[in-house]
Design a protein around this motif. Structure first.
Motif, PDB file in Angstrom:
ATOM      1  N   LYS A  12       0.820  -1.217   0.000  1.00  0.00           N
ATOM      2  CA  LYS A  12       0.000   0.000   0.000  1.00  0.00           C
ATOM      3  C   LYS A  12       0.849   1.260   0.000  1.00  0.00           C
ATOM      4  CE  LYS A  12      -3.675  -2.542   0.231  1.00  0.00           C
ATOM      5  NZ  LYS A  12      -4.479  -2.764  -1.001  1.00  0.00           N
ATOM      6  N   HIS A  13       2.024   1.186   0.647  1.00  0.00           N
ATOM      7  CA  HIS A  13       2.916   2.341   0.720  1.00  0.00           C
ATOM      8  C   HIS A  13       4.248   1.870   1.284  1.00  0.00           C
ATOM      9  CE1 HIS A  13       2.432   2.496   5.107  1.00  0.00           C
ATOM     10  NE2 HIS A  13       1.138   2.317   4.889  1.00  0.00           N
ATOM     11  N   PHE A  14       5.284   2.678   1.100  1.00  0.00           N
ATOM     12  CA  PHE A  14       6.582   2.365   1.682  1.00  0.00           C
ATOM     13  C   PHE A  14       6.509   2.504   3.205  1.00  0.00           C
ATOM     14  CE2 PHE A  14       8.271   3.964  -2.571  1.00  0.00           C
ATOM     15  CZ  PHE A  14       8.548   2.695  -3.040  1.00  0.00           C
ATOM     16  N   ASP A  15       7.346   1.730   3.908  1.00  0.00           N
ATOM     17  CA  ASP A  15       7.300   1.707   5.370  1.00  0.00           C
ATOM     18  C   ASP A  15       7.728   3.037   5.999  1.00  0.00           C
ATOM     19  OD1 ASP A  15       6.465  -0.890   5.290  1.00  0.00           O
ATOM     20  OD2 ASP A  15       8.427  -1.764   5.777  1.00  0.00           O
ATOM     21  N   TYR A  16       8.502   3.827   5.283  1.00  0.00           N
ATOM     22  CA  TYR A  16       9.120   5.019   5.869  1.00  0.00           C
ATOM     23  C   TYR A  16       8.341   6.307   5.568  1.00  0.00           C
ATOM     24  CZ  TYR A  16      10.951   4.575   1.139  1.00  0.00           C
ATOM     25  OH  TYR A  16      11.071   4.389  -0.218  1.00  0.00           O
ATOM     26  N   VAL A  17       7.093   6.198   5.125  1.00  0.00           N
ATOM     27  CA  VAL A  17       6.255   7.376   4.911  1.00  0.00           C
ATOM     28  C   VAL A  17       5.108   7.380   5.915  1.00  0.00           C
ATOM     29  CG1 VAL A  17       6.791   7.378   2.442  1.00  0.00           C
ATOM     30  CG2 VAL A  17       4.675   6.294   3.232  1.00  0.00           C
ATOM     31  N   ASN A  18       4.474   8.530   6.047  1.00  0.00           N
ATOM     32  CA  ASN A  18       3.229   8.635   6.812  1.00  0.00           C
ATOM     33  C   ASN A  18       2.087   8.667   5.808  1.00  0.00           C
ATOM     34  OD1 ASN A  18       1.023   9.279   8.357  1.00  0.00           O
ATOM     35  ND2 ASN A  18       1.729  11.345   8.901  1.00  0.00           N
ATOM     36  N   PRO A  19       1.351   7.564   5.650  1.00  0.00           N
ATOM     37  CA  PRO A  19       0.291   7.531   4.633  1.00  0.00           C
ATOM     38  C   PRO A  19      -0.835   8.522   4.902  1.00  0.00           C
ATOM     39  CG  PRO A  19       0.135   5.616   6.064  1.00  0.00           C
ATOM     40  CD  PRO A  19       1.416   6.304   6.418  1.00  0.00           C
ATOM     41  N   ASP A  20      -0.922   9.007   6.144  1.00  0.00           N
ATOM     42  CA  ASP A  20      -1.983   9.948   6.504  1.00  0.00           C
ATOM     43  C   ASP A  20      -1.476  11.390   6.569  1.00  0.00           C
ATOM     44  OD1 ASP A  20      -3.852   7.820   6.871  1.00  0.00           O
ATOM     45  OD2 ASP A  20      -2.910   7.391   8.806  1.00  0.00           O
ATOM     46  N   ALA A  21      -0.288  11.633   6.032  1.00  0.00           N
ATOM     47  CA  ALA A  21       0.263  12.995   6.061  1.00  0.00           C
ATOM     48  C   ALA A  21      -0.688  13.960   5.359  1.00  0.00           C
ATOM     49  CB  ALA A  21       1.631  13.024   5.377  1.00  0.00           C
ATOM     50  N   PRO A  22      -1.006  15.097   5.987  1.00  0.00           N
ATOM     51  CA  PRO A  22      -1.916  16.058   5.360  1.00  0.00           C
ATOM     52  C   PRO A  22      -1.254  16.770   4.177  1.00  0.00           C
ATOM     53  CG  PRO A  22      -1.025  16.950   7.393  1.00  0.00           C
ATOM     54  CD  PRO A  22      -0.566  15.526   7.323  1.00  0.00           C
ATOM     55  N   LYS A  23      -2.067  17.176   3.238  1.00  0.00           N
ATOM     56  CA  LYS A  23      -1.589  17.930   2.086  1.00  0.00           C
ATOM     57  C   LYS A  23      -1.810  19.421   2.333  1.00  0.00           C
ATOM     58  CE  LYS A  23      -0.984  14.057  -0.266  1.00  0.00           C
ATOM     59  NZ  LYS A  23       0.341  13.494  -0.580  1.00  0.00           N
ATOM     60  N   GLY A  24      -0.902  20.231   1.770  1.00  0.00           N
ATOM     61  CA  GLY A  24      -1.086  21.671   1.862  1.00  0.00           C
ATOM     62  C   GLY A  24       0.149  22.385   2.371  1.00  0.00           C
ATOM     63  N   GLY A  25       0.090  23.713   2.378  1.00  0.00           N
ATOM     64  CA  GLY A  25       1.187  24.524   2.893  1.00  0.00           C
ATOM     65  C   GLY A  25       2.318  24.689   1.891  1.00  0.00           C
ATOM     66  N   THR A  26       3.312  25.454   2.305  1.00  0.00           N
ATOM     67  CA  THR A  26       4.466  25.763   1.457  1.00  0.00           C
ATOM     68  C   THR A  26       5.752  25.386   2.164  1.00  0.00           C
ATOM     69  OG1 THR A  26       3.312  27.591   0.357  1.00  0.00           O
ATOM     70  CG2 THR A  26       5.713  27.607   0.257  1.00  0.00           C
ATOM     71  N   LEU A  27       6.650  24.750   1.445  1.00  0.00           N
ATOM     72  CA  LEU A  27       8.008  24.489   1.920  1.00  0.00           C
ATOM     73  C   LEU A  27       8.924  25.517   1.276  1.00  0.00           C
ATOM     74  CD1 LEU A  27      10.238  22.750   3.286  1.00  0.00           C
ATOM     75  CD2 LEU A  27      10.317  21.408   1.171  1.00  0.00           C
ATOM     76  N   LYS A  28       9.590  26.319   2.102  1.00  0.00           N
ATOM     77  CA  LYS A  28      10.521  27.331   1.600  1.00  0.00           C
ATOM     78  C   LYS A  28      11.952  26.884   1.902  1.00  0.00           C
ATOM     79  CE  LYS A  28       8.243  30.234   4.061  1.00  0.00           C
ATOM     80  NZ  LYS A  28       7.851  31.449   4.823  1.00  0.00           N
ATOM     81  N   GLN A  29      12.792  26.901   0.871  1.00  0.00           N
ATOM     82  CA  GLN A  29      14.178  26.480   1.021  1.00  0.00           C
ATOM     83  C   GLN A  29      15.123  27.559   0.507  1.00  0.00           C
ATOM     84  OE1 GLN A  29      14.997  22.131   0.266  1.00  0.00           O
ATOM     85  NE2 GLN A  29      13.075  22.285  -0.853  1.00  0.00           N
TER      86      GLN A  29
END
Length: 566
Positions: A12-29
């Protein structure tokens, strides 16, 4: 690559992710560089914008981060390859689409291969050199034939190929793309950019692959923005002021002293050293053997005795680093001890062509521990230089036959590295060697490195846990004079060529490890670099509104799995 994959066909998904991680926001680098001038990351020409290939292009397959080298379907929903892996056929997912909504077909795959190998960065010609023929066998089937080769890695190598749209590039000039926003194939598209100063990517709401198992828990930010800074000190202050969100720290001094602030004390900035298990490769002073005097092995060996890592680690780095003594450091691929068993049997036929040290000594770079002083090391360096045909005259190290002084330039683009280089320069000065340290802007530096226009530079030679085709790009004599390849030292040695071929053709993991250790050992005793240091942690700092999965895989930190807290 070897053995069975970790994840079955129904995962269903890789073991090292959070499948319920919310979507949205901005990542600034933040990016410390003198801007960019291209939105095409596939060319030798120009400097492409940060993140553009990662965020806007998908490949046929995608690697998992908790296996040495296993890939799973992305644009390709399945593949067919025989036991000898003499060809591979990729079956394109019928739902696959480019960013403009046009379907991805086998014709796009064939077109991409031909475009990259004919007009793209020289890396692609080298990486795909053993492909004999590529054919579209219908709308959704693309076949690659490999001819007479024992390279079992090729189906995975082809799976890494980013896919470009034929319908777009047939109407545009690939080699002159400049700052025109192209049609792409990945999870993000370019939202806006200020040429050379910033670029913003936005998540494509119509991205066809967002629910595939390989993408569950990934690509969580609605937007990703990069801002460019010409100076790292300014960039760090901008981070501490909250102008951007995440920083991967490369400076030991900054890590030890520069993050102190109310935001850190109050927990609004999170500062962590996250352990990883990936090979760290080789960061080093790289010597250009195409130029005199670096074409002399003894000279190269002698110069290493002028670098006092132990002093630098104590006085400059707060004791944070470990000395590097392998091109495959921090992995089972690194050589150690003396060659024995299968490794010795592999090296034995080359005995007359190799330095005796390959068989008789364990490689370690010069150090000032265990009672050895810098003065002892400089005395050893003097002996080696005398053997190489140099002597002191009027306080200068000169070539005995010609009287030409031993002098070279160290090229830098990071001002923070001057504090490392200047003591090295001073120590060599005690041997009568004149060293010029030259600091230039990033774009000029990139072009000079691509064209091997330098005496000595500081570079990191990264490695994976499953070395293969890319080793040809690093060490093979066919790339010694090919601009844009990663044979920065100009290695041109028939023994190295043979060992590279053997690494690429390794039939199983055990033989891959043995052959890589042999290659590592031969490269080390070639004295092509002065090894520096490494860390087995990622030093990261980020603002507390960001979150990451509980599990960090062997490969370390990957922001594509992070998210903004609601």
């Amino acid at each position: 690559m070897h053995g069975a994959p970790k994840y079955g066909p129904d995962f269903k998904h890789f073991d090292y992710v959070n499948p319920d991680a919310p979507k949205g926001g901005t990542l600034k680098q933040g990016v410390v560089a003198n801007g960019y001038d291209s939105l095409n990351p596939f060319l030798l020409k120009g400097v492409s914008a940060a993140g553009i290939q990662v965020y806007t292009y998908d490949s046929l397959l995608i690697a998992s981060d908790d296996e040495p080298f296993t890939m799973y379907g992305l644009i390709a929903e399945s593949l067919e390859t025989p036991e000898d892996r003499s060809y591979v056929t990729f079956n394109i997912n019928p739902d696959a689409r480019f960013s403009d909504g046009e379907p991805i077909t086998a014709e796009d795959v064939v077109f991409t291969f031909n475009l990259l190998t004919e007009k793209g960065h020289p890396f692609y010609r080298n990486y795909y050199a053993e492909v004999e023929k590529v054919t579209a066998e219908g709308k959704l089937r693309a076949r690659f034939d490999f001819g007479k080769t024992q390279n079992r890695e090729l189906p995975l190598i082809l799976g890494q190929m980013p896919i470009l749209p034929k319908h777009y590039w047939e109407k545009h000039e690939f080699e002159e793309s400049g700052l025109t926003i192209p049609v792409s194939s990945g999870p993000y598209t370019i939202a806006s950019f200020d040429a050379g100063r910033s670029i913003t990517y936005k998540r494509n709401p119509d991205y066809w692959a967002k629910d595939l198992p390989v993408n569950v828990g990934r690509h969580n930010f609605e937007q990703v923005r990069y801002d460019y800074y010409s100076d790292d000190t300014v960039a760090l202050e901008a981070f501490k002021a909250g102008i951007y969100d995440f920083r991967l720290e490369s400076s030991a001094k900054n890590w030890a002293t520069a993050y102190a602030s109310d935001a850190l004390q109050e927990g609004r900035i999170v500062k962590q050293a996250v352990h990883h298990g990936r090979p760290v490769g080789m960061q080093a002073f790289i010597m250009n053997t195409r130029k005199h005097p670096f074409d002399n092995r003894k000279v190269r060996e002698a110069l290493a005795y002028g670098f006092d890592f132990d002093w630098a680690n104590e006085n400059l780095f707060y004791g944070q680093y470990t000395r590097t003594d392998s091109y495959f450091e921090n992995s089972e691929l690194a050589s150690s001890g003396l060659p024995e068993g299968d490794e010795l049997a592999l090296l034995e036929p080359y005995r007359e062509q190799l330095p005796s040290e390959v068989f008789d000594e364990e490689y370690h770079p010069p150090s000032t521990t265990g009672g050895t002083t810098l003065r002892d090391n400089l005395r050893t360096a003097m002996t080696l230089l005398n053997e190489a045909g140099y002597e002191i005259k009027n306080g200068k190290m000169v070539e005995t036959e010609t009287g030409k002084p031993l002098r070279f330039e160290i090229l830098l683009h990071q001002k923070t590295f001057e504090r490392v280089v200047l003591p090295f320069k001073q120590n060599l000065g005690r041997l009568g060697i004149d060293v010029d340290v030259r600091l230039i802007d990033t774009n000029q530096y990139v072009q000079r490195v691509r064209n091997f226009n330098y005496d000595m530079v500081v570079l990191s030679l990264g490695q994976s846990d499953s070395p293969g085709n890319e080793q040809r790009d690093y060490w093979h004599s066919s790339n010694a004079d090919s601009p844009g390849t990663r044979n920065y030292m100009g290695v041109s040695d028939p023994v190295v060529d043979d060992l590279v071929a053997k690494v690429i053709q390794a039939p199983d993991r055990e033989s891959l490890v043995t052959r890589t250790r042999a290659l590592d050992r031969v490269l080390l005793w070639g004295h092509y670099v002065v090894p520096q240091w490494h860390l087995a942690v990622d030093r990261i700092a980020y603002w507390h509104h960001l979150a990451r999965p509980d599990e960090t895989p062997k490969s370390g930190i990957d922001l594509s799995r992070w998210w903004v807290k609601p």
